[in-house]
Design a protein around this motif. Structure first.
Motif, PDB file in Angstrom:
ATOM      1  N   GLU A 147       0.815  -1.219   0.000  1.00  0.00           N
ATOM      2  CA  GLU A 147       0.000   0.000   0.000  1.00  0.00           C
ATOM      3  C   GLU A 147       0.849   1.270   0.000  1.00  0.00           C
ATOM      4  OE1 GLU A 147      -3.991  -1.759   2.235  1.00  0.00           O
ATOM      5  OE2 GLU A 147      -2.753  -0.240   3.224  1.00  0.00           O
ATOM      6  N   ASP A 148       2.131   1.121   0.232  1.00  0.00           N
ATOM      7  CA  ASP A 148       3.036   2.276   0.185  1.00  0.00           C
ATOM      8  C   ASP A 148       3.542   2.536  -1.228  1.00  0.00           C
ATOM      9  OD1 ASP A 148       4.326   1.040   3.263  1.00  0.00           O
ATOM     10  OD2 ASP A 148       2.975   2.762   3.005  1.00  0.00           O
ATOM     11  N   THR A 149       3.209   1.673  -2.160  1.00  0.00           N
ATOM     12  CA  THR A 149       3.614   1.883  -3.549  1.00  0.00           C
ATOM     13  C   THR A 149       2.961   3.143  -4.090  1.00  0.00           C
ATOM     14  OG1 THR A 149       3.968  -0.472  -3.986  1.00  0.00           O
ATOM     15  CG2 THR A 149       3.503   0.939  -5.881  1.00  0.00           C
ATOM     16  N   ALA A 150       3.791   4.071  -4.544  1.00  0.00           N
ATOM     17  CA  ALA A 150       3.279   5.368  -5.005  1.00  0.00           C
ATOM     18  C   ALA A 150       4.430   6.194  -5.553  1.00  0.00           C
ATOM     19  CB  ALA A 150       2.609   6.118  -3.856  1.00  0.00           C
ATOM     20  N   LEU A 151       4.053   7.292  -6.181  1.00  0.00           N
ATOM     21  CA  LEU A 151       5.009   8.324  -6.559  1.00  0.00           C
ATOM     22  C   LEU A 151       5.069   9.315  -5.405  1.00  0.00           C
ATOM     23  CD1 LEU A 151       6.831   9.278  -8.900  1.00  0.00           C
ATOM     24  CD2 LEU A 151       4.896  10.585  -9.741  1.00  0.00           C
ATOM     25  N   TYR A 152       6.254   9.521  -4.879  1.00  0.00           N
ATOM     26  CA  TYR A 152       6.427  10.374  -3.703  1.00  0.00           C
ATOM     27  C   TYR A 152       6.991  11.728  -4.129  1.00  0.00           C
ATOM     28  CZ  TYR A 152       5.465   6.546  -0.519  1.00  0.00           C
ATOM     29  OH  TYR A 152       4.841   5.535   0.173  1.00  0.00           O
ATOM     30  N   TYR A 153       6.335  12.778  -3.659  1.00  0.00           N
ATOM     31  CA  TYR A 153       6.724  14.149  -3.987  1.00  0.00           C
ATOM     32  C   TYR A 153       7.120  14.901  -2.723  1.00  0.00           C
ATOM     33  CZ  TYR A 153       3.918  13.392  -8.239  1.00  0.00           C
ATOM     34  OH  TYR A 153       3.386  12.918  -9.414  1.00  0.00           O
ATOM     35  N   CYS A 154       8.120  15.756  -2.821  1.00  0.00           N
ATOM     36  CA  CYS A 154       8.334  16.706  -1.747  1.00  0.00           C
ATOM     37  C   CYS A 154       7.783  18.056  -2.185  1.00  0.00           C
ATOM     38  CB  CYS A 154       9.801  16.801  -1.333  1.00  0.00           C
ATOM     39  SG  CYS A 154      10.901  17.548  -2.524  1.00  0.00           S
ATOM     40  N   ASN A 155       7.390  18.840  -1.211  1.00  0.00           N
ATOM     41  CA  ASN A 155       6.856  20.169  -1.481  1.00  0.00           C
ATOM     42  C   ASN A 155       7.380  21.149  -0.463  1.00  0.00           C
ATOM     43  OD1 ASN A 155       5.270  19.135   0.648  1.00  0.00           O
ATOM     44  ND2 ASN A 155       3.516  20.386   0.074  1.00  0.00           N
ATOM     45  N   GLY A 156       7.315  22.426  -0.793  1.00  0.00           N
ATOM     46  CA  GLY A 156       7.820  23.447   0.103  1.00  0.00           C
ATOM     47  C   GLY A 156       7.092  24.756  -0.076  1.00  0.00           C
ATOM     48  N   ASP A 157       7.105  25.548   0.993  1.00  0.00           N
ATOM     49  CA  ASP A 157       6.466  26.859   0.935  1.00  0.00           C
ATOM     50  C   ASP A 157       6.956  27.696   2.103  1.00  0.00           C
ATOM     51  OD1 ASP A 157       4.194  28.964   1.077  1.00  0.00           O
ATOM     52  OD2 ASP A 157       3.722  27.809  -0.713  1.00  0.00           O
ATOM     53  N   LEU A 158       6.830  28.989   1.964  1.00  0.00           N
ATOM     54  CA  LEU A 158       7.189  29.876   3.065  1.00  0.00           C
ATOM     55  C   LEU A 158       6.226  29.720   4.228  1.00  0.00           C
ATOM     56  CD1 LEU A 158       8.044  33.116   1.035  1.00  0.00           C
ATOM     57  CD2 LEU A 158       9.632  31.433   1.972  1.00  0.00           C
ATOM     58  N   GLN A 159       5.020  29.267   3.970  1.00  0.00           N
ATOM     59  CA  GLN A 159       4.004  29.104   4.993  1.00  0.00           C
ATOM     60  C   GLN A 159       3.743  27.634   5.268  1.00  0.00           C
ATOM     61  OE1 GLN A 159       2.826  31.762   6.586  1.00  0.00           O
ATOM     62  NE2 GLN A 159       4.075  33.057   5.241  1.00  0.00           N
ATOM     63  N   TRP A 160       3.441  27.336   6.512  1.00  0.00           N
ATOM     64  CA  TRP A 160       3.203  25.962   6.946  1.00  0.00           C
ATOM     65  C   TRP A 160       1.908  25.386   6.379  1.00  0.00           C
ATOM     66  CZ3 TRP A 160       5.188  21.814   9.156  1.00  0.00           C
ATOM     67  CH2 TRP A 160       4.359  20.911   9.835  1.00  0.00           C
ATOM     68  N   GLY A 161       0.862  26.161   6.410  1.00  0.00           N
ATOM     69  CA  GLY A 161      -0.452  25.672   6.006  1.00  0.00           C
ATOM     70  C   GLY A 161      -0.482  25.062   4.612  1.00  0.00           C
ATOM     71  N   PRO A 162       0.021  25.763   3.607  1.00  0.00           N
ATOM     72  CA  PRO A 162       0.006  25.209   2.252  1.00  0.00           C
ATOM     73  C   PRO A 162       0.804  23.912   2.108  1.00  0.00           C
ATOM     74  CG  PRO A 162       0.303  27.569   2.156  1.00  0.00           C
ATOM     75  CD  PRO A 162       0.413  27.184   3.606  1.00  0.00           C
ATOM     76  N   VAL A 163       1.862  23.775   2.891  1.00  0.00           N
ATOM     77  CA  VAL A 163       2.656  22.544   2.811  1.00  0.00           C
ATOM     78  C   VAL A 163       1.815  21.357   3.266  1.00  0.00           C
ATOM     79  CG1 VAL A 163       4.646  21.322   3.765  1.00  0.00           C
ATOM     80  CG2 VAL A 163       4.880  23.697   3.028  1.00  0.00           C
ATOM     81  N   VAL A 164       1.111  21.512   4.347  1.00  0.00           N
ATOM     82  CA  VAL A 164       0.290  20.420   4.873  1.00  0.00           C
ATOM     83  C   VAL A 164      -0.951  20.198   3.999  1.00  0.00           C
ATOM     84  CG1 VAL A 164      -1.070  19.661   6.846  1.00  0.00           C
ATOM     85  CG2 VAL A 164       1.115  20.803   7.213  1.00  0.00           C
ATOM     86  N   ALA A 165      -1.504  21.260   3.496  1.00  0.00           N
ATOM     87  CA  ALA A 165      -2.727  21.151   2.687  1.00  0.00           C
ATOM     88  C   ALA A 165      -2.445  20.664   1.279  1.00  0.00           C
ATOM     89  CB  ALA A 165      -3.433  22.499   2.638  1.00  0.00           C
TER      90      ALA A 165
END
Length: 123
Positions: A89-107
């Motif tokens: 179930e962990d099979t997937a394409l994994y992406y990292c993301n970043g932002d100056l704000q915390w909220g958008p990273v989690v959302a």
């Protein structure tokens, strides 16, 4: 502009481990919150983990927190995702993301994303 490049994906047997890396350029990690998402075939992208600029209070998807660990190396400007006890179930394409704000990273609405690294768990 923040640029992100993931690596470390691959094929692993059930029960195995992988460590994903995400190298950031254009910003230092002191300036941005960072996270990981994944998307399995036929499914929507889902949140995996995130870490703040100060590296305090890493935040995880509830179902993954016992097996996955997010960390950051400021000297290497790199964020890691250590994944243990992997299953199919962990099979997937994994992406990292970043932002100056915390909220958008989690959302998952952050401005900056890498191209992804594939993780395949099978026997």
């Amino acid at each position: 502009q923040l640029q992100l490049a993931e690596s470390g994906g691959g094929s692993v047997q059930p029960g195995g481990s992988l460590r994903l890396s995400c190298v950031a350029s254009g910003f230092t990690l002191d300036d941005v919150a960072m996270g990981w998402f994944r998307q399995a075939p036929g499914k929507e992208r889902e949140f995996v983990a995130a870490v703040s600029r100060s590296n305090s209070n890493p935040y995880y998807a509830e179902s993954l927190k016992d097996r996955f660990t997010i960390s950051r190396d400021y000297a290497k400007n790199t964020v890691y995702l250590q994944m243990n006890s992997l299953n199919s179930e962990d099979t997937a394409l994994y992406y990292c993301n970043g932002d100056l704000q915390w909220g958008p990273v989690v959302a998952g609405t952050s401005r900056y994303w890498g191209q992804g690294t594939q993780v395949t768990v099978s026997s």
